[in-house]
Design a protein around this motif. Structure first.
Motif, short mmCIF file in Angstrom:
data_model
loop_
_atom_site.label_atom_id
_atom_site.label_comp_id
_atom_site.label_asym_id
_atom_site.label_seq_id
_atom_site.Cartn_x
_atom_site.Cartn_y
_atom_site.Cartn_z
N ARG A 27 0.84 -1.21 0.00
CA ARG A 27 0.00 0.00 0.00
C ARG A 27 0.87 1.25 0.00
NH1 ARG A 27 -2.43 3.79 3.34
NH2 ARG A 27 -4.59 4.29 2.82
N THR A 28 1.84 1.30 0.91
CA THR A 28 2.74 2.46 0.97
C THR A 28 3.48 2.61 -0.35
OG1 THR A 28 2.98 2.22 3.36
CG2 THR A 28 4.70 3.47 2.21
N HIS A 29 3.95 1.52 -0.89
CA HIS A 29 4.67 1.56 -2.17
C HIS A 29 3.79 2.14 -3.27
CE1 HIS A 29 7.30 0.43 -5.44
NE2 HIS A 29 6.35 -0.32 -5.96
N ALA A 30 2.55 1.69 -3.35
CA ALA A 30 1.64 2.16 -4.40
C ALA A 30 1.36 3.66 -4.25
CB ALA A 30 0.34 1.37 -4.35
N LEU A 31 1.02 4.07 -3.05
CA LEU A 31 0.66 5.47 -2.83
C LEU A 31 1.89 6.38 -2.89
CD1 LEU A 31 -2.10 5.03 -0.12
CD2 LEU A 31 -2.38 5.46 -2.59
N GLN A 32 3.06 5.83 -2.59
CA GLN A 32 4.29 6.61 -2.73
C GLN A 32 4.63 6.81 -4.21
OE1 GLN A 32 8.37 5.57 -1.05
NE2 GLN A 32 7.14 5.99 0.79
N ALA A 33 4.47 5.75 -5.01
CA ALA A 33 4.72 5.89 -6.45
C ALA A 33 3.78 6.94 -7.03
CB ALA A 33 4.52 4.54 -7.15
N ALA A 34 2.53 6.94 -6.60
CA ALA A 34 1.57 7.94 -7.08
C ALA A 34 1.96 9.35 -6.63
CB ALA A 34 0.17 7.59 -6.59
N ALA A 35 2.45 9.48 -5.41
CA ALA A 35 2.90 10.80 -4.92
C ALA A 35 4.07 11.31 -5.76
CB ALA A 35 3.29 10.72 -3.44
N HIS A 36 4.98 10.41 -6.13
CA HIS A 36 6.10 10.81 -7.00
C HIS A 36 5.59 11.25 -8.37
CE1 HIS A 36 9.26 9.89 -4.21
NE2 HIS A 36 8.91 8.61 -4.12
N VAL A 38 2.66 12.63 -9.02
CA VAL A 38 2.07 13.97 -8.83
C VAL A 38 3.17 15.01 -8.73
CG1 VAL A 38 0.77 15.43 -7.22
CG2 VAL A 38 -0.08 13.14 -7.80
N ALA A 39 4.21 14.73 -7.96
CA ALA A 39 5.32 15.68 -7.79
C ALA A 39 6.02 15.96 -9.12
CB ALA A 39 6.32 15.14 -6.76
N ALA A 40 6.02 14.98 -10.01
CA ALA A 40 6.65 15.14 -11.32
C ALA A 40 5.73 15.85 -12.31
CB ALA A 40 7.06 13.78 -11.88
N TRP A 149 9.36 6.10 -10.82
CA TRP A 149 8.57 6.35 -9.61
C TRP A 149 8.48 5.09 -8.77
CZ3 TRP A 149 4.55 8.50 -13.45
CH2 TRP A 149 4.96 9.76 -13.91
N ASP A 150 8.35 3.95 -9.42
CA ASP A 150 8.34 2.65 -8.75
C ASP A 150 9.64 2.48 -7.96
OD1 ASP A 150 8.32 -0.08 -8.05
OD2 ASP A 150 7.97 -0.78 -10.08
N ASP A 151 10.77 2.73 -8.60
CA ASP A 151 12.07 2.58 -7.95
C ASP A 151 12.22 3.50 -6.74
OD1 ASP A 151 12.94 0.65 -9.81
OD2 ASP A 151 13.73 2.20 -11.15
N ASP A 152 11.66 4.69 -6.82
CA ASP A 152 11.78 5.68 -5.75
C ASP A 152 10.79 5.46 -4.61
OD1 ASP A 152 13.84 6.92 -7.13
OD2 ASP A 152 12.54 8.46 -8.00
N GLY A 158 8.97 8.27 3.04
CA GLY A 158 8.64 9.02 1.83
C GLY A 158 7.19 9.48 1.79
N PRO A 159 6.91 10.40 0.89
CA PRO A 159 5.54 10.92 0.76
C PRO A 159 4.60 9.87 0.18
CG PRO A 159 6.86 11.64 -1.09
CD PRO A 159 7.80 10.91 -0.15
N VAL A 160 3.34 9.95 0.58
CA VAL A 160 2.30 9.09 0.00
C VAL A 160 1.15 9.96 -0.45
CG1 VAL A 160 2.89 7.01 1.33
CG2 VAL A 160 1.21 8.62 2.23
N LEU A 161 0.50 9.55 -1.52
CA LEU A 161 -0.68 10.25 -2.00
C LEU A 161 -1.86 9.92 -1.10
CD1 LEU A 161 -1.67 12.08 -4.36
CD2 LEU A 161 -2.43 9.97 -5.48
N ALA A 162 -2.58 10.93 -0.69
CA ALA A 162 -3.77 10.70 0.12
C ALA A 162 -4.82 9.96 -0.70
CB ALA A 162 -4.33 12.04 0.61
#
Length: 180
Positions: A27-36, A38-40, A149-152, A158-162
């Motif tokens: 879950r954290t991995h998925a929402l973190q990839a999404a946050a990256h 968005v940031a990009a 984003w997956d790698d990061d 790290g940040p996660v997308l709400a």
């Protein structure tokens, strides 16, 4: 179209699910990839691809698509619930890793130990012909961005997308999809 509750249930089902020895759960991995993503500055389709890129590992998706590698199961799920562009990026995020190892020698050195091990199982670097075919696809840059984003997305701090932001992105994309 998935309801808000179905989206929440799907991602809650990833909470606590190990991510192959990485320091974060699925879950954290998925929402973190999404946050990256968005940031990009990625558009909503790619934000969704980032969030859903490993959905093939979710219990209900994996059970429905038994025997398929996670990227293919995830793409099958995405073809039912997202867009073709999102599905293609999800399906190709493993190939994008193989591509990047082939064209960027420094990329391999930046992979986590878990990702290096999985690369061997996934086929290792691409042949020149495979790399040329991959990069010729109109959405190859999307899959490459998703891969990065997956790698990061392996940092416990790290940040996660709400979830509310993920639901909003999903609703915006699906508002423009014509039902078949």
């Amino acid at each position: 179209m998935l309801s808000r509750d179905e989206l929440h249930d799907l991602f809650e089902g990833l909470a606590g699910l190990p991510y192959g020895g990485e320091a974060v759960d699925q879950r954290t991995h998925a929402l973190q990839a999404a946050a990256h993503a968005v940031a990009a500055g990625a558009d909503d389709e790619l934000v969704l691809a980032a969030a859903f890129h490993d959905v093939g590992r979710a219990r209900q998706v994996a059970e429905r698509h038994r025997g398929m590698p996670h990227e293919q199961a995830g793409a099958a799920f995405a073809r039912d619930h997202l867009t073709e562009r999102s599905a293609w990026a999800i399906e190709q995020h493993v190939a994008a890793k193989r591509y990047l190892v082939t064209v960027d020698p420094a990329y391999h050195d930046a992979l986590s130990p878990v990702s290096v091990r999985s690369l061997r199982v996934q086929g290792g670097p691409m042949t020149p012909e495979e790399a040329a075919a991959f990069e010729s696809h109109e959405w190859s840059a999307d899959a490459i961005a998703l891969r990065r984003w997956d790698d990061d997305a392996k940092d416990p701090q790290g940040p996660v997308l709400a979830m509310a932001d993920l639901v909003s992105a999903y609703q915006r994309v699906m508002a423009h999809v014509t039902p078949e």
